[in-house]
Enzyme design. Structure first.
Site, PDB file in Angstrom:
ATOM      1  CG  HIS A   1       0.183  -4.878   3.975  1.00 37.69           C
ATOM      2  ND1 HIS A   1       1.426  -5.311   4.383  1.00 37.69           N
ATOM      3  CD2 HIS A   1      -0.234  -5.776   3.046  1.00 37.69           C
ATOM      4  CE1 HIS A   1       1.748  -6.414   3.716  1.00 37.69           C
ATOM      5  NE2 HIS A   1       0.755  -6.720   2.918  1.00 37.69           N
TER       6      HIS A   1
ATOM      7  CG  ASP B   1      -4.591 -11.632   5.813  1.00 43.17           C
ATOM      8  OD1 ASP B   1      -3.360 -11.634   5.601  1.00 43.17           O
ATOM      9  OD2 ASP B   1      -5.383 -10.932   5.160  1.00 43.17           O
TER      10      ASP B   1
END
Length: 498
Positions: free
Chosen positions: A82, A239
Protein backbone atom coordinates in the site's frame (compact mmCIF):
# COMPACT_ATOMS: atom_id res chain seq x y z
CA UNK A 1 25.19 -25.57 -5.43
CA UNK A 2 23.20 -22.66 -6.86
CA UNK A 3 21.18 -20.13 -4.91
CA UNK A 4 18.40 -17.56 -5.06
CA UNK A 5 17.78 -14.57 -2.82
CA UNK A 6 14.48 -13.52 -1.30
CA UNK A 7 14.31 -9.90 -0.15
CA UNK A 8 11.57 -8.99 2.35
CA UNK A 9 11.16 -5.21 2.50
CA UNK A 10 9.43 -4.68 5.83
CA UNK A 11 8.30 -1.59 7.70
CA UNK A 12 11.23 -1.44 10.10
CA UNK A 13 13.91 -3.43 8.26
CA UNK A 14 14.82 -5.32 5.12
CA UNK A 15 15.72 -8.99 5.43
CA UNK A 16 17.51 -10.92 2.70
CA UNK A 17 17.65 -14.72 2.59
CA UNK A 18 20.14 -16.79 0.59
CA UNK A 19 18.38 -20.08 -0.22
CA UNK A 20 19.76 -23.19 -1.93
CA UNK A 21 17.98 -25.71 -4.19
CA UNK A 22 16.84 -27.74 -1.19
CA UNK A 23 15.06 -24.79 0.36
CA UNK A 24 17.69 -24.45 3.06
CA UNK A 25 18.50 -20.92 4.20
CA UNK A 26 22.28 -20.75 3.78
CA UNK A 27 22.63 -17.20 5.09
CA UNK A 28 20.56 -14.15 5.97
CA UNK A 29 21.23 -10.47 6.47
CA UNK A 30 19.13 -7.62 7.77
CA UNK A 31 19.34 -3.82 7.87
CA UNK A 32 16.98 -1.38 9.55
CA UNK A 33 15.90 2.12 8.52
CA UNK A 34 14.03 4.94 10.25
CA UNK A 35 10.33 5.74 10.34
CA UNK A 36 9.15 9.35 10.42
CA UNK A 37 6.03 10.47 12.30
CA UNK A 38 5.94 14.20 11.61
CA UNK A 39 2.33 14.53 12.75
CA UNK A 40 -0.12 12.33 14.65
CA UNK A 41 -1.27 9.53 12.36
CA UNK A 42 1.50 10.12 9.80
CA UNK A 43 3.98 7.39 8.92
CA UNK A 44 6.65 7.93 6.27
CA UNK A 45 10.03 6.63 5.09
CA UNK A 46 12.73 7.74 2.68
CA UNK A 47 12.50 5.49 -0.36
CA UNK A 48 16.25 5.52 -0.93
CA UNK A 49 16.83 4.24 2.61
CA UNK A 50 15.28 0.97 1.42
CA UNK A 51 17.75 0.85 -1.46
CA UNK A 52 20.82 1.59 0.63
CA UNK A 53 19.81 -0.96 3.28
CA UNK A 54 19.07 -3.63 0.67
CA UNK A 55 22.39 -3.07 -1.11
CA UNK A 56 24.21 -3.49 2.22
CA UNK A 57 22.30 -6.68 3.01
CA UNK A 58 23.03 -8.10 -0.45
CA UNK A 59 26.72 -7.25 -0.08
CA UNK A 60 26.78 -9.20 3.19
CA UNK A 61 25.19 -12.25 1.53
CA UNK A 62 27.56 -12.27 -1.44
CA UNK A 63 30.55 -12.11 0.88
CA UNK A 64 29.34 -15.06 2.97
CA UNK A 65 32.18 -17.50 3.50
CA UNK A 66 32.05 -20.50 1.21
CA UNK A 67 29.50 -19.00 -1.19
CA UNK A 68 30.49 -18.12 -4.73
CA UNK A 69 28.53 -15.05 -5.81
CA UNK A 70 28.43 -16.45 -9.34
CA UNK A 71 26.21 -19.26 -8.01
CA UNK A 72 23.39 -16.79 -7.23
CA UNK A 73 20.92 -17.15 -10.10
CA UNK A 74 17.97 -14.95 -9.18
CA UNK A 75 16.40 -12.44 -6.81
CA UNK A 76 12.79 -11.68 -5.97
CA UNK A 77 10.97 -9.54 -3.45
CA UNK A 78 8.30 -9.36 -0.81
CA UNK A 79 7.20 -5.92 0.27
CA UNK A 80 5.10 -3.94 2.70
CA UNK A 81 1.82 -3.22 0.92
CA UNK A 82 0.00 0.00 0.00
CA UNK A 83 2.87 2.50 0.53
CA UNK A 84 2.90 5.40 -1.94
CA UNK A 85 6.07 6.32 -3.84
CA UNK A 86 5.58 9.16 -6.34
CA UNK A 87 8.18 9.54 -9.11
CA UNK A 88 8.89 12.56 -11.30
CA UNK A 89 9.70 12.39 -15.01
CA UNK A 90 13.33 11.54 -14.21
CA UNK A 91 12.34 8.60 -12.01
CA UNK A 92 13.15 10.31 -8.71
CA UNK A 93 10.84 10.44 -5.67
CA UNK A 94 9.07 13.77 -5.25
CA UNK A 95 8.49 13.27 -1.50
CA UNK A 96 8.89 10.67 1.24
CA UNK A 97 6.90 7.46 0.87
CA UNK A 98 3.58 7.37 2.76
CA UNK A 99 3.24 3.96 4.43
CA UNK A 100 0.47 1.41 4.96
CA UNK A 101 0.06 2.37 8.62
CA UNK A 102 -0.47 6.07 7.89
CA UNK A 103 -4.00 7.15 8.89
CA UNK A 104 -4.28 10.71 7.58
CA UNK A 105 -6.63 9.87 4.69
CA UNK A 106 -10.07 9.35 6.29
CA UNK A 107 -11.47 12.29 4.33
CA UNK A 108 -10.20 10.82 1.05
CA UNK A 109 -11.69 7.39 1.87
CA UNK A 110 -15.14 8.97 2.22
CA UNK A 111 -14.57 10.76 -1.11
CA UNK A 112 -13.76 7.43 -2.77
CA UNK A 113 -16.93 5.85 -1.36
CA UNK A 114 -19.10 8.74 -2.58
CA UNK A 115 -17.51 8.79 -6.01
CA UNK A 116 -17.40 5.06 -6.79
CA UNK A 117 -20.44 3.80 -4.90
CA UNK A 118 -21.07 0.12 -5.64
CA UNK A 119 -18.16 0.00 -8.11
CA UNK A 120 -15.72 0.20 -5.20
CA UNK A 121 -16.48 -3.36 -4.12
CA UNK A 122 -17.47 -4.78 -7.51
CA UNK A 123 -14.23 -3.64 -9.20
CA UNK A 124 -11.55 -3.28 -6.51
CA UNK A 125 -13.16 -5.94 -4.23
CA UNK A 126 -12.07 -4.05 -1.11
CA UNK A 127 -13.41 -1.20 1.03
CA UNK A 128 -11.72 2.20 1.12
CA UNK A 129 -9.40 2.09 4.12
CA UNK A 130 -6.81 4.66 5.16
CA UNK A 131 -3.96 2.24 4.56
CA UNK A 132 -4.63 1.78 0.85
CA UNK A 133 -2.80 3.67 -1.88
CA UNK A 134 -5.47 5.62 -3.78
CA UNK A 135 -6.49 7.66 -0.70
CA UNK A 136 -2.84 8.66 -0.29
CA UNK A 137 -2.65 9.83 -3.91
CA UNK A 138 -5.76 11.97 -3.44
CA UNK A 139 -4.34 13.40 -0.20
CA UNK A 140 -1.12 14.50 -1.90
CA UNK A 141 -3.10 16.05 -4.76
CA UNK A 142 -5.24 18.01 -2.28
CA UNK A 143 -2.65 19.09 0.28
CA UNK A 144 0.65 19.06 -1.63
CA UNK A 145 -0.28 20.22 -5.15
CA UNK A 146 3.30 21.25 -5.99
CA UNK A 147 4.53 17.71 -5.34
CA UNK A 148 1.62 16.18 -7.19
CA UNK A 149 2.25 18.26 -10.31
CA UNK A 150 5.79 16.82 -10.42
CA UNK A 151 4.52 13.25 -10.03
CA UNK A 152 4.27 11.29 -13.29
CA UNK A 153 3.95 7.73 -11.96
CA UNK A 154 3.41 5.89 -8.69
CA UNK A 155 5.05 2.75 -7.32
CA UNK A 156 4.76 0.63 -4.20
CA UNK A 157 7.78 0.17 -1.89
CA UNK A 158 9.28 -3.07 -3.22
CA UNK A 159 8.65 -1.91 -6.81
CA UNK A 160 10.74 1.19 -6.19
CA UNK A 161 13.52 -0.96 -4.74
CA UNK A 162 13.40 -3.28 -7.75
CA UNK A 163 13.36 -0.29 -10.12
CA UNK A 164 16.56 1.04 -8.54
CA UNK A 165 18.21 -2.36 -8.88
CA UNK A 166 17.17 -2.95 -12.50
CA UNK A 167 16.07 0.34 -14.05
CA UNK A 168 12.75 -1.32 -14.98
CA UNK A 169 9.29 -0.13 -13.89
CA UNK A 170 6.68 -2.78 -13.04
CA UNK A 171 4.11 -3.76 -10.43
CA UNK A 172 2.86 -7.27 -9.76
CA UNK A 173 -0.84 -8.10 -9.40
CA UNK A 174 -0.75 -9.08 -5.71
CA UNK A 175 0.60 -5.67 -4.69
CA UNK A 176 -1.49 -3.75 -7.25
CA UNK A 177 -4.60 -5.31 -5.69
CA UNK A 178 -3.99 -3.24 -2.57
CA UNK A 179 -4.08 0.11 -4.35
CA UNK A 180 -7.89 0.40 -4.93
CA UNK A 181 -7.10 1.03 -8.60
CA UNK A 182 -6.89 -2.54 -9.90
CA UNK A 183 -9.76 -4.48 -11.42
CA UNK A 184 -8.90 -7.50 -9.27
CA UNK A 185 -10.85 -10.11 -11.25
CA UNK A 186 -9.96 -8.59 -14.64
CA UNK A 187 -6.26 -8.19 -13.74
CA UNK A 188 -5.90 -4.72 -15.25
CA UNK A 189 -5.85 -1.15 -14.05
CA UNK A 190 -9.45 -0.02 -13.80
CA UNK A 191 -10.26 2.62 -16.39
CA UNK A 192 -13.43 3.44 -14.42
CA UNK A 193 -11.51 4.18 -11.23
CA UNK A 194 -8.77 6.17 -12.97
CA UNK A 195 -11.31 8.22 -14.93
CA UNK A 196 -13.39 8.88 -11.82
CA UNK A 197 -10.39 10.55 -10.18
CA UNK A 198 -8.90 12.12 -13.32
CA UNK A 199 -5.75 9.99 -13.20
CA UNK A 200 -4.12 9.14 -16.54
CA UNK A 201 -3.33 5.53 -17.42
CA UNK A 202 0.34 6.53 -17.65
CA UNK A 203 0.27 7.19 -13.90
CA UNK A 204 0.24 3.42 -13.31
CA UNK A 205 3.22 1.14 -14.01
CA UNK A 206 3.00 -1.92 -16.30
CA UNK A 207 1.57 -5.02 -14.60
CA UNK A 208 3.43 -8.31 -14.36
CA UNK A 209 3.11 -11.74 -12.73
CA UNK A 210 4.94 -12.21 -9.42
CA UNK A 211 7.31 -14.77 -10.96
CA UNK A 212 7.80 -12.62 -14.06
CA UNK A 213 11.34 -11.75 -15.16
CA UNK A 214 11.92 -7.99 -15.24
CA UNK A 215 15.62 -8.02 -16.17
CA UNK A 216 19.02 -8.26 -14.54
CA UNK A 217 20.81 -6.10 -12.01
CA UNK A 218 22.31 -2.86 -13.29
CA UNK A 219 26.12 -2.79 -13.63
CA UNK A 220 26.52 -0.24 -10.83
CA UNK A 221 24.34 -2.37 -8.55
CA UNK A 222 26.36 -5.47 -9.41
CA UNK A 223 29.48 -3.56 -8.41
CA UNK A 224 28.00 -2.32 -5.12
CA UNK A 225 26.48 -5.65 -4.08
CA UNK A 226 28.97 -8.16 -5.46
CA UNK A 227 26.19 -9.86 -7.43
CA UNK A 228 26.93 -11.09 -10.96
CA UNK A 229 25.58 -8.68 -13.58
CA UNK A 230 23.72 -11.68 -15.02
CA UNK A 231 21.62 -12.15 -11.87
CA UNK A 232 17.98 -12.41 -12.93
CA UNK A 233 15.45 -10.24 -11.13
CA UNK A 234 11.82 -11.34 -10.72
CA UNK A 235 8.87 -9.14 -9.81
CA UNK A 236 7.92 -10.53 -6.41
CA UNK A 237 4.74 -9.92 -4.45
CA UNK A 238 2.95 -8.29 -1.56
CA UNK A 239 4.10 -9.41 1.88
CA UNK A 240 0.90 -11.31 2.66
CA UNK A 241 0.93 -13.06 -0.72
CA UNK A 242 4.59 -14.02 -0.26
CA UNK A 243 3.89 -15.12 3.30
CA UNK A 244 1.22 -17.42 1.91
CA UNK A 245 3.62 -18.81 -0.71
CA UNK A 246 6.33 -19.30 1.92
CA UNK A 247 3.82 -21.28 4.01
CA UNK A 248 2.59 -23.38 1.09
CA UNK A 249 -0.90 -21.81 0.87
CA UNK A 250 -1.26 -22.67 -2.81
CA UNK A 251 -4.44 -24.75 -3.12
CA UNK A 252 -8.10 -24.72 -2.11
CA UNK A 253 -8.73 -25.76 1.51
CA UNK A 254 -5.40 -24.39 2.78
CA UNK A 255 -5.53 -21.42 5.13
CA UNK A 256 -2.82 -19.45 6.95
CA UNK A 257 -3.04 -18.24 10.54
CA UNK A 258 -0.31 -15.73 11.34
CA UNK A 259 -0.13 -14.29 14.85
CA UNK A 260 2.29 -11.42 15.17
CA UNK A 261 1.54 -8.04 16.72
CA UNK A 262 -1.57 -8.19 14.57
CA UNK A 263 -3.13 -11.41 13.34
CA UNK A 264 -4.05 -12.59 9.85
CA UNK A 265 -6.28 -15.35 8.55
CA UNK A 266 -5.53 -15.84 4.87
CA UNK A 267 -7.23 -18.44 2.69
CA UNK A 268 -6.40 -19.53 -0.85
CA UNK A 269 -9.10 -18.85 -3.44
CA UNK A 270 -9.31 -19.82 -7.11
CA UNK A 271 -12.81 -18.42 -7.74
CA UNK A 272 -12.51 -14.79 -8.80
CA UNK A 273 -16.28 -14.31 -8.48
CA UNK A 274 -16.35 -15.15 -4.76
CA UNK A 275 -18.10 -12.26 -3.00
CA UNK A 276 -17.35 -11.45 0.63
CA UNK A 277 -19.17 -8.09 0.41
CA UNK A 278 -16.06 -6.23 1.52
CA UNK A 279 -16.09 -7.88 4.97
CA UNK A 280 -12.66 -9.38 4.30
CA UNK A 281 -9.92 -8.33 1.92
CA UNK A 282 -9.85 -10.03 -1.49
CA UNK A 283 -6.54 -9.77 -3.34
CA UNK A 284 -4.68 -11.37 -6.23
CA UNK A 285 -2.27 -14.07 -5.06
CA UNK A 286 1.40 -14.32 -5.97
CA UNK A 287 0.47 -17.55 -7.75
CA UNK A 288 -0.74 -16.79 -11.26
CA UNK A 289 -4.53 -16.52 -11.77
CA UNK A 290 -5.21 -17.19 -8.08
CA UNK A 291 -6.54 -15.07 -5.24
CA UNK A 292 -6.73 -15.00 -1.47
CA UNK A 293 -9.23 -13.75 1.07
CA UNK A 294 -7.87 -12.24 4.25
CA UNK A 295 -9.17 -11.09 7.60
CA UNK A 296 -7.18 -9.07 10.14
CA UNK A 297 -7.20 -8.88 13.93
CA UNK A 298 -5.44 -5.66 14.91
CA UNK A 299 -4.29 -6.66 18.41
CA UNK A 300 -3.47 -10.36 18.27
CA UNK A 301 -0.04 -10.99 19.77
CA UNK A 302 -0.16 -7.41 21.01
CA UNK A 303 -2.99 -8.38 23.39
CA UNK A 304 -0.85 -11.05 25.03
CA UNK A 305 2.15 -8.68 25.15
CA UNK A 306 -0.05 -6.04 26.80
CA UNK A 307 -1.25 -8.59 29.35
CA UNK A 308 2.31 -9.63 30.18
CA UNK A 309 3.56 -6.04 30.45
CA UNK A 310 0.65 -5.11 32.72
CA UNK A 311 0.31 -8.19 34.92
CA UNK A 312 3.59 -10.13 34.64
CA UNK A 313 6.31 -7.61 33.71
CA UNK A 314 9.11 -9.57 35.40
CA UNK A 315 8.24 -12.99 33.98
CA UNK A 316 8.91 -14.66 30.66
CA UNK A 317 5.99 -15.65 28.46
CA UNK A 318 6.64 -19.30 29.38
CA UNK A 319 6.47 -18.47 33.08
CA UNK A 320 3.33 -16.43 32.67
CA UNK A 321 1.59 -19.19 30.70
CA UNK A 322 2.77 -22.05 32.90
CA UNK A 323 -0.32 -24.09 33.73
CA UNK A 324 -2.54 -22.53 31.07
CA UNK A 325 -3.09 -25.96 29.51
CA UNK A 326 -4.73 -27.16 32.74
CA UNK A 327 -7.48 -24.52 32.47
CA UNK A 328 -10.49 -25.94 30.65
CA UNK A 329 -11.86 -24.34 27.45
CA UNK A 330 -13.80 -21.23 28.32
CA UNK A 331 -11.39 -20.08 31.05
CA UNK A 332 -13.95 -20.71 33.77
CA UNK A 333 -16.59 -18.54 32.13
CA UNK A 334 -14.22 -15.64 31.42
CA UNK A 335 -14.29 -14.03 27.97
CA UNK A 336 -11.89 -11.49 26.42
CA UNK A 337 -12.32 -9.44 23.25
CA UNK A 338 -8.94 -8.24 21.86
CA UNK A 339 -10.06 -4.75 20.82
CA UNK A 340 -7.20 -2.88 22.52
CA UNK A 341 -6.58 -0.65 19.48
CA UNK A 342 -9.94 -1.05 17.73
CA UNK A 343 -10.72 -3.83 15.29
CA UNK A 344 -10.54 -4.59 11.56
CA UNK A 345 -12.36 -7.86 10.74
CA UNK A 346 -15.31 -8.15 10.75
CA UNK A 347 -15.80 -4.83 12.54
CA UNK A 348 -13.87 -1.96 10.94
CA UNK A 349 -14.17 0.13 14.09
CA UNK A 350 -11.42 2.34 15.48
CA UNK A 351 -13.45 3.29 18.59
CA UNK A 352 -14.25 -0.17 20.00
CA UNK A 353 -12.13 -1.28 22.96
CA UNK A 354 -11.34 -4.56 24.71
CA UNK A 355 -13.44 -6.21 27.41
CA UNK A 356 -13.21 -8.95 29.99
CA UNK A 357 -16.69 -10.42 30.44
CA UNK A 358 -17.74 -12.73 33.27
CA UNK A 359 -15.12 -11.93 35.91
CA UNK A 360 -15.79 -13.51 39.31
CA UNK A 361 -13.91 -14.06 42.55
CA UNK A 362 -12.75 -17.55 41.64
CA UNK A 363 -10.69 -16.39 38.69
CA UNK A 364 -6.91 -16.31 39.02
CA UNK A 365 -4.35 -14.72 36.71
CA UNK A 366 -3.98 -17.94 34.72
CA UNK A 367 -7.70 -17.78 33.81
CA UNK A 368 -7.19 -14.28 32.46
CA UNK A 369 -4.15 -15.43 30.44
CA UNK A 370 -6.18 -18.32 28.99
CA UNK A 371 -9.04 -15.94 28.19
CA UNK A 372 -6.69 -13.59 26.33
CA UNK A 373 -5.36 -16.46 24.19
CA UNK A 374 -8.89 -17.68 23.51
CA UNK A 375 -10.16 -14.17 22.71
CA UNK A 376 -7.41 -13.60 20.15
CA UNK A 377 -8.26 -16.93 18.55
CA UNK A 378 -12.01 -16.18 18.60
CA UNK A 379 -11.33 -12.91 16.76
CA UNK A 380 -9.36 -14.80 14.10
CA UNK A 381 -12.17 -17.35 13.94
CA UNK A 382 -14.52 -14.55 12.87
CA UNK A 383 -12.69 -14.64 9.53
CA UNK A 384 -12.69 -18.44 9.37
CA UNK A 385 -16.44 -18.38 10.05
CA UNK A 386 -17.06 -15.87 7.26
CA UNK A 387 -15.00 -17.93 4.82
CA UNK A 388 -17.07 -21.00 5.60
CA UNK A 389 -20.35 -19.10 5.34
CA UNK A 390 -19.25 -17.99 1.85
CA UNK A 391 -18.80 -21.63 0.85
CA UNK A 392 -15.06 -21.99 1.37
CA UNK A 393 -13.51 -25.18 2.65
CA UNK A 394 -11.26 -24.55 5.66
CA UNK A 395 -9.96 -27.89 6.87
CA UNK A 396 -6.18 -27.37 7.18
CA UNK A 397 -4.62 -24.27 8.74
CA UNK A 398 -0.88 -23.55 8.69
CA UNK A 399 -0.06 -21.60 11.86
CA UNK A 400 2.95 -19.30 12.04
CA UNK A 401 4.17 -16.51 14.30
CA UNK A 402 3.85 -16.26 18.06
CA UNK A 403 0.77 -18.46 18.14
CA UNK A 404 2.79 -21.35 16.71
CA UNK A 405 5.41 -21.27 19.48
CA UNK A 406 3.13 -22.68 22.18
CA UNK A 407 1.68 -26.22 21.88
CA UNK A 408 -1.30 -25.31 24.08
CA UNK A 409 -2.15 -22.42 21.77
CA UNK A 410 -1.79 -24.61 18.68
CA UNK A 411 -4.24 -27.13 20.16
CA UNK A 412 -6.54 -24.26 21.10
CA UNK A 413 -6.47 -23.05 17.50
CA UNK A 414 -7.37 -26.53 16.25
CA UNK A 415 -10.28 -26.69 18.70
CA UNK A 416 -11.62 -23.17 18.03
CA UNK A 417 -11.13 -23.30 14.25
CA UNK A 418 -12.37 -26.93 14.22
CA UNK A 419 -9.65 -27.72 11.68
CA UNK A 420 -6.29 -29.48 11.56
CA UNK A 421 -3.57 -27.00 12.55
CA UNK A 422 -0.01 -27.53 11.30
CA UNK A 423 3.18 -25.82 12.46
CA UNK A 424 6.25 -25.36 10.24
CA UNK A 425 9.79 -26.59 10.93
CA UNK A 426 11.49 -23.36 9.93
CA UNK A 427 9.39 -20.24 9.52
CA UNK A 428 10.79 -17.66 7.12
CA UNK A 429 7.46 -16.37 5.84
CA UNK A 430 7.49 -13.65 3.17
CA UNK A 431 11.25 -13.82 2.60
CA UNK A 432 11.03 -17.52 1.76
CA UNK A 433 8.03 -16.84 -0.46
CA UNK A 434 10.10 -14.29 -2.38
CA UNK A 435 12.93 -16.81 -2.73
CA UNK A 436 10.42 -19.38 -4.01
CA UNK A 437 9.26 -16.95 -6.69
CA UNK A 438 12.90 -16.52 -7.77
CA UNK A 439 13.43 -20.30 -7.75
CA UNK A 440 10.30 -20.90 -9.83
CA UNK A 441 11.13 -18.01 -12.16
CA UNK A 442 14.66 -19.37 -12.60
CA UNK A 443 13.25 -22.69 -13.79
CA UNK A 444 14.23 -24.80 -10.79
CA UNK A 445 10.65 -26.11 -10.56
CA UNK A 446 7.77 -26.48 -12.97
CA UNK A 447 5.29 -24.91 -10.50
CA UNK A 448 5.13 -23.07 -7.20
CA UNK A 449 3.44 -26.14 -5.73
CA UNK A 450 6.42 -28.38 -6.55
CA UNK A 451 8.71 -25.71 -5.11
CA UNK A 452 6.62 -25.68 -1.91
CA UNK A 453 6.90 -29.46 -1.68
CA UNK A 454 10.66 -29.00 -1.43
CA UNK A 455 10.95 -25.71 0.47
CA UNK A 456 8.04 -25.76 2.98
CA UNK A 457 8.57 -28.33 5.74
CA UNK A 458 5.73 -29.24 8.10
CA UNK A 459 6.32 -29.98 11.79
CA UNK A 460 3.71 -31.04 14.37
CA UNK A 461 0.03 -31.36 13.50
CA UNK A 462 -2.91 -30.77 15.87
CA UNK A 463 -6.42 -32.20 15.33
CA UNK A 464 -9.53 -30.75 16.98
CA UNK A 465 -10.64 -32.50 20.17
CA UNK A 466 -14.42 -33.15 19.81
CA UNK A 467 -15.36 -32.15 23.36
CA UNK A 468 -13.30 -28.95 23.32
CA UNK A 469 -14.45 -28.05 19.80
CA UNK A 470 -18.10 -28.42 20.87
CA UNK A 471 -17.55 -26.23 23.93
CA UNK A 472 -15.80 -23.54 21.88
CA UNK A 473 -18.59 -23.55 19.30
CA UNK A 474 -21.01 -22.41 22.00
CA UNK A 475 -18.60 -19.90 23.56
CA UNK A 476 -17.83 -18.40 20.13
CA UNK A 477 -21.52 -17.56 19.66
CA UNK A 478 -21.39 -15.64 22.94
CA UNK A 479 -18.16 -13.93 21.87
CA UNK A 480 -19.86 -12.72 18.68
CA UNK A 481 -22.44 -10.85 20.76
CA UNK A 482 -19.94 -8.81 22.76
CA UNK A 483 -19.13 -6.31 20.01
CA UNK A 484 -22.70 -5.08 19.59
CA UNK A 485 -23.33 -5.18 23.34
CA UNK A 486 -20.29 -2.99 24.13
CA UNK A 487 -20.07 -0.69 21.12
CA UNK A 488 -22.32 2.00 22.56
CA UNK A 489 -20.59 1.85 25.92
CA UNK A 490 -17.18 2.36 24.30
CA UNK A 491 -18.44 5.29 22.24
CA UNK A 492 -19.72 6.89 25.45
CA UNK A 493 -16.36 6.30 27.16
CA UNK A 494 -14.29 7.73 24.28
CA UNK A 495 -14.23 11.34 25.58
CA UNK A 496 -12.72 10.13 28.85
CA UNK A 497 -9.73 8.38 27.31
CA UNK A 498 -6.36 10.05 27.65
Amino acid sequence: MSYVIGIDLGTSAVKALLVDRNGTVAAEASRSYPLFHEHTGWSEQRSDDWVDASVEALRELTSTAGIEASAIEGISFSGQMHGLVLLDGEGNPVRNAILWNDTRTTEQCREIERTLGDKLLSVTRNPALEGFTLPKILWVRQYEPEAFVQAKLFLLPKDYLRYRLTGQLHMDYSDAAGTLMLDVAGKEWSGEVLEAFALPASFCPPLIESHGLVGTVLPQIAERTGLPATTKVFAGGADNACGAIGSGILSEGLTLCSIGTSGVILSYENDKTKDFAGKVHFFNHGKQDSFYAMGVTLAAGYSLSWFKKTFAPNESFDQMLDGVGKVKPGAGGLLFTPYLVGERTPHADSAIRASFIGVDGSHERIHFARAVMEGITFSLNESVDMFRRAGKTVDTIISIGGGAQNPVWLQMQADIFNATVVALENEQGPGLGAAMLAAYGSGWFDSLESCADKFVKHADSYSPQPEAAAAYEGIFKIYQQVYEQTRGLNEALAPYRG
